[in-house]
Design a protein around this motif. Sequence first.
Motif, PDB file in Angstrom:
ATOM      1  N   LYS A 200       0.956  -1.306  -0.085  1.00 26.71           N
ATOM      2  CA  LYS A 200      -0.015   0.166   0.259  1.00 26.71           C
ATOM      3  C   LYS A 200       0.784   1.200  -0.031  1.00 26.71           C
ATOM      4  O   LYS A 200       1.356   1.782   0.855  1.00 26.71           O
ATOM      5  CB  LYS A 200      -0.909  -0.064   1.472  1.00 26.71           C
TER       6      LYS A 200
ATOM      7  N   ASP B  82       3.647   0.544   3.444  1.00 26.81           N
ATOM      8  CA  ASP B  82       2.991  -0.372   4.337  1.00 26.81           C
ATOM      9  C   ASP B  82       2.578  -1.642   3.314  1.00 26.81           C
ATOM     10  O   ASP B  82       2.550  -1.578   2.355  1.00 26.81           O
ATOM     11  CB  ASP B  82       1.333   0.345   4.647  1.00 26.81           C
TER      12      ASP B  82
ATOM     13  N   TRP C  80      -0.009  -4.772   3.419  1.00 25.79           N
ATOM     14  CA  TRP C  80      -1.274  -5.172   3.877  1.00 25.79           C
ATOM     15  C   TRP C  80      -1.647  -6.660   3.414  1.00 25.79           C
ATOM     16  O   TRP C  80      -1.256  -7.196   2.168  1.00 25.79           O
ATOM     17  CB  TRP C  80      -2.571  -4.505   3.154  1.00 25.79           C
TER      18      TRP C  80
ATOM     19  N   LYS D 233      -5.944  -5.703   5.653  1.00 25.97           N
ATOM     20  CA  LYS D 233      -5.471  -5.380   7.203  1.00 25.97           C
ATOM     21  C   LYS D 233      -3.765  -5.092   7.007  1.00 25.97           C
ATOM     22  O   LYS D 233      -2.952  -5.782   6.320  1.00 25.97           O
ATOM     23  CB  LYS D 233      -5.675  -6.330   8.043  1.00 25.97           C
ATOM     24  N   LYS D 234      -3.400  -4.145   7.809  1.00 23.54           N
ATOM     25  CA  LYS D 234      -1.751  -3.842   7.736  1.00 23.54           C
ATOM     26  C   LYS D 234      -1.160  -4.986   8.644  1.00 23.54           C
ATOM     27  O   LYS D 234      -1.606  -5.220   9.841  1.00 23.54           O
ATOM     28  CB  LYS D 234      -1.829  -2.448   8.374  1.00 23.54           C
TER      29      LYS D 234
ATOM     30  N   THR E 208      -8.342  -3.677  11.548  1.00 28.09           N
ATOM     31  CA  THR E 208      -7.469  -2.990  10.853  1.00 28.09           C
ATOM     32  C   THR E 208      -5.948  -3.572  10.618  1.00 28.09           C
ATOM     33  O   THR E 208      -5.216  -3.328   9.731  1.00 28.09           O
ATOM     34  CB  THR E 208      -7.390  -1.532  11.010  1.00 28.09           C
ATOM     35  N   ALA E 209      -5.565  -4.545  11.410  1.00 29.82           N
ATOM     36  CA  ALA E 209      -4.261  -5.073  11.633  1.00 29.82           C
ATOM     37  C   ALA E 209      -4.295  -6.497  11.749  1.00 29.82           C
ATOM     38  O   ALA E 209      -5.374  -7.074  12.350  1.00 29.82           O
ATOM     39  CB  ALA E 209      -3.557  -4.394  12.631  1.00 29.82           C
TER      40      ALA E 209
ATOM     41  N   TYR F  47      -8.751  -7.610  -2.463  1.00 36.54           N
ATOM     42  CA  TYR F  47      -7.241  -7.403  -2.351  1.00 36.54           C
ATOM     43  C   TYR F  47      -6.450  -8.311  -2.758  1.00 36.54           C
ATOM     44  O   TYR F  47      -5.449  -8.817  -2.325  1.00 36.54           O
ATOM     45  CB  TYR F  47      -7.040  -7.276  -0.953  1.00 36.54           C
TER      46      TYR F  47
END
Length: 237
Positions: A93, A97, A99, A103-104, A137-138, A236
């Motif tokens: 990303k 980042d 992903w 999610k990170k 988110t992670a 994704y």
Amino acid sequence: MTVMWKIIHLDEVNSTNDYAKSIAEESPEGTVVIAKRQTAGKGRKGRSWASPQGGLWMSVILKPERTDPRLVFVGALAVVDTLADFGIRGWIKWPNDVWVEGKKIAGVLTEGKAEKFVVMGIGLNVNNEIPADLRETATSMRAILGKRLEFNEVTNRVLAHLGRWYKLFQEEPLNVIEAVKERTLLINREVTVIHSDGEISGTAVDILEDGSLLIDTGEVRVRVVYGDVSVRPGRYG
């Protein structure tokens, strides 16, 4: 030139990047600082980065001929390829980042002193527990695979891929940019980029040779050098 790694292991430190910067000028290229825990881990713009035991928190001292903001892609590519070694499909990303399934899982931060050194910090969630308030988110390698991983094997693979991509970057940076395009989740996606002058929304159409992101707003094409990107929900990969 192939980099030889010299690893410094720490139980705890405020920030591996700060520690690495403090020793960078007198240390050889390839010095790696790895901590079990960071008490003040950081991401872009000084944001805090949760760094409990079980994750890979490391900073690598590099001494390229010239500083180049595109070096951040070298770290991101190394993480994506490491994840692939364990059967996990990761996506970059832009700009820093990584992903997995929206999610990170990792972040890369480059800092340094012009024409002296670059410190590349990599934070990768390996076996660490993701706090409940961040699970939307992670994620971590352990959460995805349902088992603990051999930490040293993950570390060694990251460094092996990092050395390979760094060598390629020194030889021909544009090959690295092409690899990023193949591994990014942004191209042809609807995005919003927030930066110091406001925000830009549109379709991400390309990552240019200088590493900037090209966005088609529907009226004009805008080159974005930095900013925080949000991606409209979708698949994704």
